[in-house]
Design an enzyme around this catalytic site. Structure first.
Site, mmCIF file in Angstrom:
data_model
loop_
_atom_site.group_PDB
_atom_site.id
_atom_site.type_symbol
_atom_site.label_atom_id
_atom_site.label_comp_id
_atom_site.label_asym_id
_atom_site.label_seq_id
_atom_site.Cartn_x
_atom_site.Cartn_y
_atom_site.Cartn_z
ATOM 1 N N LYS A 112 0.821 -1.223 0.000
ATOM 2 C CA LYS A 112 0.000 0.000 0.000
ATOM 3 C C LYS A 112 0.848 1.263 0.000
ATOM 4 O O LYS A 112 0.424 2.303 -0.489
ATOM 5 C CB LYS A 112 -0.899 0.033 1.236
ATOM 6 C CG LYS A 112 -1.680 -1.216 1.492
ATOM 7 C CD LYS A 112 -2.811 -1.378 0.542
ATOM 8 C CE LYS A 112 -3.555 -2.664 0.801
ATOM 9 N NZ LYS A 112 -4.750 -2.813 0.044
HETATM 10 C C1 LIG Z 1 -0.873 -7.829 2.365
HETATM 11 C C2 LIG Z 1 -1.995 -7.727 1.404
HETATM 12 N N1 LIG Z 1 -2.055 -8.570 0.384
HETATM 13 C C3 LIG Z 1 -3.063 -8.528 -0.509
HETATM 14 C C4 LIG Z 1 -4.091 -7.624 -0.391
HETATM 15 C C5 LIG Z 1 -5.174 -7.600 -1.434
HETATM 16 O O1 LIG Z 1 -4.986 -6.534 -2.318
HETATM 17 P P1 LIG Z 1 -6.223 -5.917 -3.103
HETATM 18 O O2 LIG Z 1 -7.184 -5.484 -2.060
HETATM 19 O O3 LIG Z 1 -5.655 -4.804 -3.878
HETATM 20 O O4 LIG Z 1 -6.769 -7.019 -3.935
HETATM 21 C C6 LIG Z 1 -4.075 -6.717 0.677
HETATM 22 C C7 LIG Z 1 -5.136 -5.700 0.889
HETATM 23 O O5 LIG Z 1 -5.650 -5.093 0.072
HETATM 24 C C8 LIG Z 1 -2.986 -6.750 1.566
HETATM 25 O O6 LIG Z 1 -2.909 -5.865 2.553
HETATM 26 N N1 LIG Z 2 -6.520 -5.216 2.207
HETATM 27 C C1 LIG Z 2 -6.826 -3.844 2.358
HETATM 28 C C2 LIG Z 2 -8.288 -3.574 2.232
HETATM 29 C C3 LIG Z 2 -8.548 -2.219 1.677
HETATM 30 O O1 LIG Z 2 -8.073 -2.213 0.393
HETATM 31 P P1 LIG Z 2 -7.860 -0.948 -0.524
HETATM 32 O O2 LIG Z 2 -6.731 -1.375 -1.417
HETATM 33 O O3 LIG Z 2 -9.124 -0.724 -1.216
HETATM 34 O O4 LIG Z 2 -7.465 0.226 0.301
HETATM 35 C C4 LIG Z 2 -6.222 -3.339 3.641
HETATM 36 O O5 LIG Z 2 -5.201 -3.866 4.037
HETATM 37 O O6 LIG Z 2 -6.720 -2.453 4.277
#
Ligand SMILES: Cc1ncc(COP(=O)(O)O)c(C=O)c1O
Ligand SMILES: N[C@@H](CCOP(=O)(O)O)C(=O)O
Length: 465
Positions: A112
């Site tokens: 993120k």
């Molecule tokens: C460590 C981790 N892996 C995978 C994901 C999944 O990613 P996305 O929500 O973009 O599919 C998340 C949260 O979004 C995460 O925090």
């Molecule tokens: N897995 C995410 C959930 C929120 O996802 P986002 O990519 O839409 O911000 C988290 O860790 O918070």
């Protein structure tokens, strides 16, 4: 460059307004009106660029003429200057033709950070230019919250409220959200799961009175700039493996579908991606959807990869829009059915298009633990549980000559208990976070009640000062 809503009933916006808007006013998600594209020769010429230089090249077409080039370049360099690895997102070989793309070298050890560090700087810049303030509300299953708090803490023009599911994030994740001493940061522990938190955020955006009063903005992947920034590492890794002269495949640990949608966007922009594989944990709505064509929500179960404990996968709406040839009426029908009955069935043509672009698989908790163990034994590499779901799914695919890149979305030290149980190793936090677990926590527990949450935020945001 203009941005259109997946539901077709919100105003078309320029880049800066789309970034500040987060969710469109019709409840949809913004997408660029056209995909900028790069020819093979242009992609070849990107070889050897540093990560920030590559980001500048790839992302500039998305800005239109709204952010001055020298300002954008400065913001990109500052954002990636916060990363602890020179390559920003390094690629590590773990097997004959398999690679792990480490996305966790930013300040909070999760992928993120890659987008959030840039988004915070972009928002700050736009707000300063306009002399405005914003109230940011975000939902997290663990990682978005910490990354957003790190990126926005202490920023004068924003107050940030992060909703996380009470008792369902790892202790490290919780402390990354609850130990900030910045006055503009508010951590809210919601009595519910991530889907409840995300539902509250969307309800706040759809309550236009509240939205306008507090000048609401969002930093979840509903915000186009989050997806945009994530496109870059698909290019950086594929180029280092021979693109555009050699195709590359990706397997992505998936929850809200933002990260893998960035891969889809990279493909639209000209990157030769062979397979894009969705990996889920026991919360396998997307794996089931691809197999059956029916998108049906069930209850969320708690797993050892808590950040993927999601059943309402926001960005899937962006894919539905694309797969239906951008027919917003079709998207509105799906979303109305989802709201009414918790399910919809994807039309045959769209389903064929989705299956043509994506594969999918799932890993349960035992498979995830076994993958952490076996990867350590075979290659000496310690996976976090989210990345392990994707390594399991990738290793179940038929053999191929195309290199497979698994996105490593978090550092194992964010989930020490699950990693210890699986491998016998307790990964340590890096030095700069070593005091984290001793810091004093500050957060408020609230029920999953829209009015109570809105009231809490209204009383504390400084927007109206
Ligand atoms: C460590 C981790 N892996 C995978 C994901 C999944 O990613 P996305 O929500 O973009 O599919 C998340 C949260 O979004 C995460 O925090
Ligand atoms: N897995 C995410 C959930 C929120 O996802 P986002 O990519 O839409 O911000 C988290 O860790 O918070």
């Amino acid at each position: 460059m203009h941005y259109v809503s997946t539901r077709g009933e919100a105003p078309t916006l320029g880049f800066s307004d789309a970034v500040l808007a987060g969710l469109a006013r019709d409840g949809g998600l913004y997408l660029p009106a056209q995909w900028p594209t790069f020819s093979p020769a242009e992609i070849r010429a990107m070889r050897g660029l540093s990560y920030p230089d590559l980001a500048i090249k790839l992302l500039t077409p998305f800005l239109g003429d709204e952010i001055k080039q020298d300002v954008f370049e400065r913001l990109v360099r500052e954002a990636y200057g916060t990363f602890r690895h020179e390559a920003v997102c390094p690629l590590v070989q773990t097997g004959a033709n398999t690679f792990v793309l480490e996305l966790f070298h930013g300040p909070t050890l999760a992928f993120k950070d890659v987008a959030m560090q840039l988004l915070a700087r972009l928002m700050d810049h736009v707000l300063a230019e306009r002399g405005q303030r914003a109230t940011i509300v975000g939902a997290t299953s663990g990682d978005t919250g910490g990354a957003a708090i790190d990126a926005f803490a202490g920023r004068e023009r924003t107050d940030i409220f992060i909703l996380f599911p009470h008792g369902r994030v790892s202790p490290v994740q919780q402390r990354q959200m609850t130990t900030s001493d910045a006055a503009n940061v508010h951590a809210l522990s919601i009595e519910g799961n991530f889907d409840d938190c995300q539902g509250l955020v969307k309800d706040m955006f759809n309550d236009h009175g509240f939205r306008d009063r507090v000048q609401l903005s969002g930093v979840n992947s509903i915000n186009w700039a989050r997806i945009m920034a994530q496109i870059v590492y698909y290019f950086s890794s594929a180029i280092s493996l021979g693109a555009p002269d050699r195709p590359v495949s990706f397997t992505v640990p998936t929850g809200n579908f933002g990260d893998i949608f960035a891969g889809y966007a990279a493909k639209k922009m000209g990157l030769p991606i062979d397979q894009l594989v969705i990996a889920t944990n026991d919360n396998d709505i997307l794996d089931r959807t691809l197999k059956s064509g029916e998108h049906r929500q069930t209850g969320v179960v708690a797993t050892t990869s808590p950040s993927m404990d999601i059943q309402v996968s926001s960005n899937f709406e962006r894919l539905l829009f694309e797969a239906s040839n951008r027919d917003s009426a079709v998207v509105r029908r799906y979303m109305a059915s989802l709201k009414q009955s918790g399910a919809f069935t994807i039309e045959a043509q769209s389903l064929a298009s989705i299956r043509g672009e994506f594969g999918a698989g799932r890993a349960d908790m035992a498979e995830t633990a076994a993958t952490i163990r076996s990867t350590l034994e075979k290659s000496g590499y310690l996976l976090d549980p989210h990345t392990a779901t994707a390594v399991h799914v990738a290793s179940s695919l038929p053999k191929s000559d195309v290199p497979m890149v698994v996105l490593a979305t978090a550092h194992p030290a964010k989930f020490p208990a699950a990693v210890l149980a699986a491998s016998g190793i307790e990964p340590a936090l890096p030095k700069w976070l070593s005091g984290l677990m001793e810091r004093k926590e500050k957060f408020t527990v609230l029920p999953s009640e829209i009015k109570m949450v809105e009231d809490y935020i209204s009383r504390r945001t400084r927007v109206a000062d």
